[in-house]
Write a protein that holds these residues in place. Structure first.
Motif, PDB file in Angstrom:
ATOM      1  N   VAL A  76       0.860  -1.171   0.000  1.00  0.00           N
ATOM      2  CA  VAL A  76       0.000   0.000   0.000  1.00  0.00           C
ATOM      3  C   VAL A  76       0.903   1.230   0.000  1.00  0.00           C
ATOM      4  O   VAL A  76       1.864   1.293   0.767  1.00  0.00           O
ATOM      5  N   HIS A  77       0.594   2.221  -0.858  1.00  0.00           N
ATOM      6  CA  HIS A  77       1.493   3.360  -1.011  1.00  0.00           C
ATOM      7  C   HIS A  77       0.733   4.676  -1.125  1.00  0.00           C
ATOM      8  O   HIS A  77      -0.326   4.746  -1.737  1.00  0.00           O
ATOM      9  N   ALA A  78       1.318   5.729  -0.528  1.00  0.00           N
ATOM     10  CA  ALA A  78       0.869   7.115  -0.709  1.00  0.00           C
ATOM     11  C   ALA A  78       1.910   8.045  -0.112  1.00  0.00           C
ATOM     12  O   ALA A  78       2.525   7.736   0.908  1.00  0.00           O
ATOM     13  N   PHE A  79       2.119   9.199  -0.740  1.00  0.00           N
ATOM     14  CA  PHE A  79       2.977  10.263  -0.209  1.00  0.00           C
ATOM     15  C   PHE A  79       4.357   9.779   0.249  1.00  0.00           C
ATOM     16  O   PHE A  79       4.750  10.011   1.376  1.00  0.00           O
ATOM     17  N   PHE A  80       5.079   9.112  -0.562  1.00  0.00           N
ATOM     18  CA  PHE A  80       6.449   8.666  -0.263  1.00  0.00           C
ATOM     19  C   PHE A  80       6.515   7.642   0.870  1.00  0.00           C
ATOM     20  O   PHE A  80       7.587   7.374   1.387  1.00  0.00           O
ATOM     21  N   VAL A  81       5.387   7.096   1.272  1.00  0.00           N
ATOM     22  CA  VAL A  81       5.339   6.088   2.339  1.00  0.00           C
ATOM     23  C   VAL A  81       4.751   4.812   1.744  1.00  0.00           C
ATOM     24  O   VAL A  81       3.748   4.855   1.041  1.00  0.00           O
ATOM     25  N   THR A  82       5.384   3.685   2.042  1.00  0.00           N
ATOM     26  CA  THR A  82       4.907   2.391   1.553  1.00  0.00           C
ATOM     27  C   THR A  82       4.813   1.423   2.721  1.00  0.00           C
ATOM     28  O   THR A  82       5.735   1.331   3.529  1.00  0.00           O
ATOM     29  N   HIS A  83       3.681   0.741   2.814  1.00  0.00           N
ATOM     30  CA  HIS A  83       3.503  -0.320   3.807  1.00  0.00           C
ATOM     31  C   HIS A  83       3.406  -1.639   3.059  1.00  0.00           C
ATOM     32  O   HIS A  83       2.630  -1.760   2.115  1.00  0.00           O
ATOM     33  N   THR A  84       4.184  -2.615   3.500  1.00  0.00           N
ATOM     34  CA  THR A  84       4.152  -3.949   2.901  1.00  0.00           C
ATOM     35  C   THR A  84       3.734  -4.945   3.967  1.00  0.00           C
ATOM     36  O   THR A  84       4.289  -4.967   5.062  1.00  0.00           O
ATOM     37  N   PHE A  85       2.751  -5.765   3.644  1.00  0.00           N
ATOM     38  CA  PHE A  85       2.255  -6.789   4.558  1.00  0.00           C
ATOM     39  C   PHE A  85       2.297  -8.130   3.846  1.00  0.00           C
ATOM     40  O   PHE A  85       1.801  -8.259   2.734  1.00  0.00           O
ATOM     41  N   TYR A  86       2.871  -9.122   4.512  1.00  0.00           N
ATOM     42  CA  TYR A  86       2.874 -10.480   3.985  1.00  0.00           C
ATOM     43  C   TYR A  86       1.662 -11.201   4.551  1.00  0.00           C
ATOM     44  O   TYR A  86       1.400 -11.146   5.755  1.00  0.00           O
ATOM     45  N   TRP A  87       0.921 -11.862   3.672  1.00  0.00           N
ATOM     46  CA  TRP A  87      -0.329 -12.517   4.097  1.00  0.00           C
ATOM     47  C   TRP A  87      -0.084 -13.468   5.258  1.00  0.00           C
ATOM     48  O   TRP A  87      -0.886 -13.539   6.179  1.00  0.00           O
ATOM     49  N   LYS A  88       1.035 -14.182   5.239  1.00  0.00           N
ATOM     50  CA  LYS A  88       1.313 -15.184   6.278  1.00  0.00           C
ATOM     51  C   LYS A  88       1.508 -14.554   7.660  1.00  0.00           C
ATOM     52  O   LYS A  88       1.328 -15.220   8.669  1.00  0.00           O
ATOM     53  N   ASP A  89       1.871 -13.265   7.699  1.00  0.00           N
ATOM     54  CA  ASP A  89       2.113 -12.589   8.970  1.00  0.00           C
ATOM     55  C   ASP A  89       0.868 -11.927   9.561  1.00  0.00           C
ATOM     56  O   ASP A  89       0.915 -11.432  10.687  1.00  0.00           O
TER      57      ASP A  89
END
Length: 149
Positions: A76-89
């Motif tokens: 997920v991304h917006a305004f120079f910030v990105t969040h990454t989530f792994y489904w397994k976690d």
């Protein structure tokens, strides 16, 4: 294969950018009122309220500008910030559809304070495809506690 969902330029401006600009304007107005000594209670409300909203809109990516997902993760991304989530976690993936306002609320179960809660407008390209892909991944962890009576 990673699928990419994003807003067109007009939808991005109206859905993602404009609310942040309004909050920034309210923040600046609140600072001006504080410095001028006018309406101190209202000025404090503007400063604190808009600062919190700006924090969660930018750092927390309350409304993402694009989303990528595949079988391994969601980005997920917006305004120079990105969040990454792994489904397994993730402990859960929860979706709520608000048809009347044309929005989808995505809640990703993590132990992070910031992130994991996103609003996606139906104006995003291939909204139905995004919804179907997320629906396949969604699950709610339910813990049942046994209580002796």
């Amino acid at each position: 294969m990673m699928k990419h969902y994003q807003y067109d330029t007009t939808s991005f401006i109206m859905t993602v950018l404009l609310p942040v600009l309004v909050m920034a304007g309210l923040f600046i107005w609140g600072i001006y009122l504080l410095l001028s000594g006018e309406q101190p209670a209202f000025a404090q409300l503007l400063v604190y309220g808009s600062a919190i909203l700006l924090f969660f809109s930018i750092i927390g990516i309350h409304t993402p500008s694009w989303i990528k997902l595949d079988d391994e993760k969601i980005v997920v991304h917006a305004f120079f910030v990105t969040h990454t989530f792994y489904w397994k976690d993730l402990s859960f993936v929860q979706l709520r559809v608000y048809d009347k306002v044309g929005k989808l609320y995505i809640r990703l179960g993590t132990n992070k304070i910031v992130g994991g809660r996103y609003w996606v407008s139906s104006d995003i390209e291939e909204y139905e495809g995004l919804f179907e892909n997320l629906k396949e991944k969604s699950f709610v962890e339910r813990k049942v506690s046994s209580v002796k009576r």
